[in-house]
Design an enzyme around this catalytic site. Structure first.
Site, short mmCIF file in Angstrom:
data_model
loop_
_atom_site.label_atom_id
_atom_site.label_comp_id
_atom_site.label_asym_id
_atom_site.label_seq_id
_atom_site.Cartn_x
_atom_site.Cartn_y
_atom_site.Cartn_z
N LYS A 1 0.83 -1.22 0.00
CA LYS A 1 0.00 0.00 0.00
C LYS A 1 0.86 1.25 0.00
O LYS A 1 0.46 2.26 -0.58
CB LYS A 1 -0.98 0.00 1.18
CG LYS A 1 -2.03 -1.08 1.03
CD LYS A 1 -3.43 -0.64 1.41
CE LYS A 1 -4.41 -1.67 0.87
NZ LYS A 1 -5.75 -1.55 1.39
N LYS B 1 -3.37 -9.54 -6.09
CA LYS B 1 -4.72 -9.92 -5.69
C LYS B 1 -5.76 -8.92 -6.26
O LYS B 1 -5.45 -7.75 -6.47
CB LYS B 1 -4.84 -10.02 -4.17
CG LYS B 1 -4.93 -8.70 -3.43
CD LYS B 1 -5.52 -8.88 -2.03
CE LYS B 1 -5.76 -7.52 -1.40
NZ LYS B 1 -6.64 -7.51 -0.26
N LYS C 1 -10.58 -4.01 -4.30
CA LYS C 1 -11.64 -3.07 -4.64
C LYS C 1 -11.13 -1.64 -4.76
O LYS C 1 -11.78 -0.79 -5.33
CB LYS C 1 -12.81 -3.15 -3.66
CG LYS C 1 -12.50 -2.88 -2.20
CD LYS C 1 -13.79 -2.92 -1.37
CE LYS C 1 -13.69 -3.77 -0.14
NZ LYS C 1 -12.69 -3.35 0.85
P1 ATP Z 1 -8.76 -2.63 -0.30
O1 ATP Z 1 -8.58 -2.72 -1.79
O2 ATP Z 1 -9.45 -1.40 0.15
O3 ATP Z 1 -7.52 -2.90 0.47
P2 ATP Z 1 -9.75 -5.30 -0.26
O4 ATP Z 1 -10.53 -5.53 -1.52
O5 ATP Z 1 -8.41 -5.87 -0.19
O6 ATP Z 1 -9.75 -3.78 0.08
P3 ATP Z 1 -10.64 -5.76 2.46
O7 ATP Z 1 -11.75 -4.94 2.97
O8 ATP Z 1 -9.26 -5.38 2.87
O9 ATP Z 1 -10.69 -5.85 0.89
O10 ATP Z 1 -10.87 -7.28 2.83
C1 ATP Z 1 -12.12 -7.87 3.10
C2 ATP Z 1 -12.02 -9.37 3.07
O11 ATP Z 1 -11.88 -9.83 1.74
C3 ATP Z 1 -10.81 -9.92 3.81
O12 ATP Z 1 -11.19 -11.10 4.50
C4 ATP Z 1 -9.84 -10.27 2.74
O13 ATP Z 1 -9.00 -11.33 3.11
C5 ATP Z 1 -10.76 -10.69 1.63
N1 ATP Z 1 -10.16 -10.46 0.33
C6 ATP Z 1 -9.82 -9.26 -0.19
N2 ATP Z 1 -9.33 -9.40 -1.43
C7 ATP Z 1 -9.36 -10.72 -1.70
C8 ATP Z 1 -8.99 -11.50 -2.85
N3 ATP Z 1 -8.51 -10.94 -3.92
N4 ATP Z 1 -9.15 -12.84 -2.78
C9 ATP Z 1 -9.66 -13.42 -1.66
N5 ATP Z 1 -10.04 -12.74 -0.58
C10 ATP Z 1 -9.90 -11.41 -0.58
#
Ligand code: ATP
Ligand code: LTN
Length: 332
Positions: free
Chosen positions: A116, A198, A201
């Protein structure tokens, strides 16, 4: 089993945008399944999302929309505690105490901080650095046994465990040491544009992720332009990150095994396969989208859910916070 004997589950999700297929398959689908067997506490972690600059109006909207989406995927507030992190001050309070128990060196090893800070070079703030400490506070406040998360959060969970063990070693048993609960089928859904990263969002390229509210045509279009390799066989294997990702997604939404999916597409080209994955995902998300439209329109219901959730969360976390204050020597 009475609710007192059930193990406790805690998990959180940031209101940083509409949830992606990665959030859904890697985490939320599990959250829903666990509700009958465990005492589940699910939290929209708005304080965590402040580690990246947010537009205030947008954050408020995203928080409500995150709640509505959780209800739409099947979180049931009569079974689980559903609330917003900033509505329960105990999280920020325990966060401070734990900050004084997490070594700087351990935080410097966190890969999410490195990733990040590379993306947000103009705003590498202390909150981003101590993000996993607030996450540990979330978890430890409730005597959590299990934490369902995607594989990307494994390292943060290890830090929560270390923190609980360190604190207990100094002051005697207080915190339950939490275990990760990571989906075996779908650990990590990868970006459609760079399958070594990964799906996220907050990615600036909307083509890299599928939002659970994307229209069917947009979903199919994004899968059609998904980055794959120069090969032609639809098989899971080394050096085929893009195809591996699509096979994992297809198998998750159709319920077929990866081997069954491979044989279904034997002799077919990447183009046909991508189209089929897009259509299967769109079909899978349709009922969630319909339910979201209904719930998101009912603001009074959303307010009732988050207020009741905050109240319950307060009742459940008070005891551990008080004990922590006492243990470290604060005058209570
Ligand atoms: P950001 O992009 O704002 O960091 P994020 O999409 O990574 O957000 P989070 O809110 O940080 O999402 O995570 C919410 C849940 O979704 C967590 O349990 C995380 O492990 C899961 N998660 C996020 N991205 C993935 C992915 N690409 N594959 C599987 N699980 C995911
Ligand atoms: N860091 C998590 C979100 C999160 C969380 C938690 C997950 C915050 N607090 C407590 C599980 C338990 C993420 O998914 N990025």
């Amino acid at each position: 089993m009475s609710s007192e004997q059930k193990k406790i589950i805690f998990s959180g999700i940031q209101p940083t945008g509409t949830f992606t297929l990665g959030n859904y398959l890697g985490a939320l689908q599990n959250w829903v399944k666990l509700q009958d067997e465990y005492r589940c506490i699910y939290c929209v972690v708005d304080l965590h999302s402040l580690t990246v600059r947010q537009e205030p109006k947008e954050l408020r909207e995203n928080t409500l929309s995150a709640l509505a989406l959780l209800l739409a995927v099947g979180i049931d507030p009569s079974k689980s505690v559903l609330f917003v992190q900033s509505h329960q001050p105990a999280h920020a309070e325990l966060n401070w105490i734990l900050n004084c128990f997490v070594p700087y060196g351990e935080l410097t090893r966190m890969t999410q901080f490195k990733d990040k800070s590379a993306v947000h070079q103009d705003n590498i703030n202390s909150g981003l650095f101590t993000y996993p400490v607030l996450m540990a506070a979330d978890i430890l406040l409730y005597g959590t046994d299990l934490v369902p998360v995607g594989a990307d959060q494994k390292q943060h969970l290890e830090l929560s465990r270390n923190t609980a063990i360190r604190f207990n070693n100094i002051y005697g048993d207080l915190f339950t040491v939490p275990e990760p609960y990571i989906s075996k089928e779908v650990g990590r859904v990868m970006s459609l544009q760079d399958p070594s990263k990964k799906m996220s969002k907050s990615d600036t390229n909307a083509k890299s992720y599928i939002s659970v509210l994307d229209k069917p045509e947009a979903i199919v279009k994004k899968f059609k332009s998904a980055v794959t390799d120069s090969g032609s066989e639809i098989t899971f294997g080394e050096g085929k990150d893009g195809i591996n990702n699509l096979l994992t997604i297809y198998s998750a939404v159709t319920g077929l095994s990866v081997a069954e999916a491979e044989s279904r597409f034997a002799g077919k080209g990447y183009g046909d396969f991508k189209l089929a994955v897009g259509q299967a995902v769109a079909e899978h998300l349709r009922p969630i989208q319909e339910e979201y439209a209904r719930v998101a329109a009912d603001k009074a219901y959303l307010e009732q859910v988050y207020k009741a959730g905050a109240q319950r969360a307060g009742e459940m976390s008070r005891r551990i916070l008080q004990k922590t204050y006492k243990k470290v020597g604060l005058l209570v």
